[in-house]
Write a protein that holds these residues in place. Sequence first.
Motif, PDB file in Angstrom:
ATOM      1  N   LYS A 162       1.025 -14.688  -7.086  1.00 30.07           N
ATOM      2  CA  LYS A 162       1.505 -13.308  -7.242  1.00 30.07           C
ATOM      3  C   LYS A 162       0.309 -12.364  -7.189  1.00 30.07           C
ATOM      4  O   LYS A 162      -0.738 -12.631  -7.788  1.00 30.07           O
ATOM      5  N   LEU A 163       0.467 -11.289  -6.445  1.00 33.60           N
ATOM      6  CA  LEU A 163      -0.571 -10.276  -6.325  1.00 33.60           C
ATOM      7  C   LEU A 163      -0.375  -9.228  -7.415  1.00 33.60           C
ATOM      8  O   LEU A 163       0.708  -8.646  -7.529  1.00 33.60           O
ATOM      9  N   TYR A 164      -1.400  -9.010  -8.196  1.00 31.57           N
ATOM     10  CA  TYR A 164      -1.411  -7.933  -9.184  1.00 31.57           C
ATOM     11  C   TYR A 164      -2.451  -6.913  -8.738  1.00 31.57           C
ATOM     12  O   TYR A 164      -3.551  -7.292  -8.315  1.00 31.57           O
ATOM     13  N   PHE A 165      -2.124  -5.645  -8.826  1.00 38.55           N
ATOM     14  CA  PHE A 165      -3.074  -4.618  -8.409  1.00 38.55           C
ATOM     15  C   PHE A 165      -2.805  -3.341  -9.186  1.00 38.55           C
ATOM     16  O   PHE A 165      -1.770  -3.196  -9.867  1.00 38.55           O
ATOM     17  N   THR A 166      -3.708  -2.412  -9.067  1.00 43.54           N
ATOM     18  CA  THR A 166      -3.618  -1.143  -9.786  1.00 43.54           C
ATOM     19  C   THR A 166      -3.366  -0.017  -8.800  1.00 43.54           C
ATOM     20  O   THR A 166      -3.926   0.002  -7.702  1.00 43.54           O
ATOM     21  N   SER A 201      -7.284  -3.577 -13.573  1.00 40.53           N
ATOM     22  CA  SER A 201      -8.085  -4.796 -13.570  1.00 40.53           C
ATOM     23  C   SER A 201      -7.434  -5.918 -14.380  1.00 40.53           C
ATOM     24  O   SER A 201      -7.986  -6.415 -15.352  1.00 40.53           O
ATOM     25  N   PHE A 202      -6.260  -6.337 -13.930  1.00 42.24           N
ATOM     26  CA  PHE A 202      -5.452  -7.364 -14.586  1.00 42.24           C
ATOM     27  C   PHE A 202      -5.948  -8.750 -14.215  1.00 42.24           C
ATOM     28  O   PHE A 202      -6.309  -9.017 -13.067  1.00 42.24           O
ATOM     29  N   PHE A 203      -5.979  -9.663 -15.197  1.00 42.87           N
ATOM     30  CA  PHE A 203      -6.329 -11.069 -14.946  1.00 42.87           C
ATOM     31  C   PHE A 203      -5.398 -11.966 -15.741  1.00 42.87           C
ATOM     32  O   PHE A 203      -5.206 -11.768 -16.948  1.00 42.87           O
ATOM     33  N   LEU A 204      -4.813 -12.966 -15.074  1.00 46.99           N
ATOM     34  CA  LEU A 204      -3.895 -13.896 -15.703  1.00 46.99           C
ATOM     35  C   LEU A 204      -4.472 -15.305 -15.614  1.00 46.99           C
ATOM     36  O   LEU A 204      -4.831 -15.781 -14.535  1.00 46.99           O
ATOM     37  N   ASN A 205      -4.591 -15.963 -16.761  1.00 51.19           N
ATOM     38  CA  ASN A 205      -5.087 -17.336 -16.775  1.00 51.19           C
ATOM     39  C   ASN A 205      -4.126 -18.268 -16.046  1.00 51.19           C
ATOM     40  O   ASN A 205      -2.958 -17.929 -15.815  1.00 51.19           O
ATOM     41  N   ASN A 250       0.835  -1.203   0.000  1.00 54.54           N
ATOM     42  CA  ASN A 250       0.000   0.000   0.000  1.00 54.54           C
ATOM     43  C   ASN A 250       0.871   1.255   0.000  1.00 54.54           C
ATOM     44  O   ASN A 250       1.951   1.271   0.584  1.00 54.54           O
ATOM     45  N   SER A 251       0.378   2.286  -0.649  1.00 54.82           N
ATOM     46  CA  SER A 251       1.112   3.548  -0.725  1.00 54.82           C
ATOM     47  C   SER A 251       0.244   4.675  -0.161  1.00 54.82           C
ATOM     48  O   SER A 251      -0.864   4.441   0.321  1.00 54.82           O
ATOM     49  N   SER A 252       0.726   5.884  -0.266  1.00 51.83           N
ATOM     50  CA  SER A 252      -0.047   7.051   0.174  1.00 51.83           C
ATOM     51  C   SER A 252      -1.066   7.470  -0.882  1.00 51.83           C
ATOM     52  O   SER A 252      -1.794   8.441  -0.681  1.00 51.83           O
ATOM     53  N   ARG A 253      -1.116   6.754  -1.998  1.00 47.99           N
ATOM     54  CA  ARG A 253      -2.051   7.072  -3.063  1.00 47.99           C
ATOM     55  C   ARG A 253      -3.207   6.071  -3.069  1.00 47.99           C
ATOM     56  O   ARG A 253      -3.645   5.634  -2.011  1.00 47.99           O
ATOM     57  N   THR A 254      -3.658   5.659  -4.241  1.00 51.76           N
ATOM     58  CA  THR A 254      -4.823   4.784  -4.368  1.00 51.76           C
ATOM     59  C   THR A 254      -4.414   3.399  -4.855  1.00 51.76           C
ATOM     60  O   THR A 254      -3.695   3.274  -5.847  1.00 51.76           O
ATOM     61  N   GLU A 255      -4.873   2.361  -4.163  1.00 53.80           N
ATOM     62  CA  GLU A 255      -4.688   0.984  -4.603  1.00 53.80           C
ATOM     63  C   GLU A 255      -6.063   0.359  -4.860  1.00 53.80           C
ATOM     64  O   GLU A 255      -6.941   0.431  -3.988  1.00 53.80           O
ATOM     65  N   ILE A 256      -6.244  -0.257  -6.025  1.00 56.95           N
ATOM     66  CA  ILE A 256      -7.534  -0.834  -6.417  1.00 56.95           C
ATOM     67  C   ILE A 256      -7.308  -2.105  -7.237  1.00 56.95           C
ATOM     68  O   ILE A 256      -6.190  -2.429  -7.604  1.00 56.95           O
ATOM     69  N   TYR A 257      -8.372  -2.835  -7.520  1.00 56.29           N
ATOM     70  CA  TYR A 257      -8.394  -4.005  -8.396  1.00 56.29           C
ATOM     71  C   TYR A 257      -7.304  -5.043  -8.107  1.00 56.29           C
ATOM     72  O   TYR A 257      -6.453  -5.324  -8.950  1.00 56.29           O
ATOM     73  N   PRO A 258      -7.327  -5.683  -6.945  1.00 57.52           N
ATOM     74  CA  PRO A 258      -6.363  -6.760  -6.700  1.00 57.52           C
ATOM     75  C   PRO A 258      -6.744  -8.028  -7.472  1.00 57.52           C
ATOM     76  O   PRO A 258      -7.911  -8.261  -7.797  1.00 57.52           O
ATOM     77  N   PHE A 259      -5.746  -8.836  -7.781  1.00 58.18           N
ATOM     78  CA  PHE A 259      -5.936 -10.154  -8.380  1.00 58.18           C
ATOM     79  C   PHE A 259      -4.753 -11.012  -7.967  1.00 58.18           C
ATOM     80  O   PHE A 259      -3.612 -10.540  -7.959  1.00 58.18           O
TER      81      PHE A 259
END
Length: 301
Positions: free
Chosen positions: A225-229, A270-274, A210-219
């Motif tokens: 592995k965690l991917y997020f925006t 909004s990343f998704f990996l098969n 997490n940062s001081s900005r915005t974190e959204i859309y985890p996968f």
Amino acid sequence: MLKLKFTLLVLLVFTFGFSQSKDVEVKNLEINTKLDHFAPRVVGDKIFFSANLTTKRGRAIKDKYDGFVFNIYEGSIDGNGEIKNEKPITKTELGQFNMSAATYSKDGKYMYFTTNQLGKGNNRYKGIETFNLQIQRAEYVEGSGWTNFTTLPFCDPDFNFLHPALSPDESTLYFVATVKGTKGKSDLYKVSVSNHKTYGEISKLSEKINSSRTEIYPFVSADNKLYFTSDRRGGKGSLDIYSYDLNSENTDEIPVSLEEPINSPGDDFSFFLNDDLTTGYLSSRRLKGEGGDDLYYFTKF
């Protein structure tokens, strides 16, 4: 000398903490229009995604607050990753209902999705009463569709809870929240899940994620592995996709920004990996798109 060692360490983390092929190919899908399409998830032989709820004439519907209303759609996938035969999901109990950004159990029986609270809560940024976001769980019943809608017990109406993502073993639900203690506008949290019936206490992911900005859309991918925006500083655009290895024992592990063409100067999210770990989908609002949030299919990841 200490500064030089630290710099080299960061470079090593960036170099070896994540590997993305230089041959990645990203394709704009035929399903895209000027409407929004986002949050893709593949479940078995189906793909689910979020898009505007529309009138019979194809016009995006808005609520009384002039905000767009979204629905979840399902479709099939052809050999080129294109989405075919898309239609709104079948759901019971609810009519025109705002729902988006969902995650699913591997057997397709349970869905967790983002929707609005039924009662007004306090907006901690604007000091007004608003219908904040919450996460609900639904169960799929053959012949009936999605039913048994239940709000997760930790969803306080005074805060936002959104963008759920199940871990590969379905024992953990990752999500976004704005609860007390959030560092930026929104942070990533997690909660334990037992048989999709009971839930533990929520906890915030580390300050390295997490940062001081915005974190959204985890996968979370099949290899954990965690991917997020995030819109944190240093990205290629306003929103970028980051990766963090949840299995790493490296105490200096930090999130890594994905390279082009996954990330671009536009908004990428909004990343998704098969499960093959080489193909997947993402959402983006980039140049040469159709005008809204578009879905893209990538290969050779």
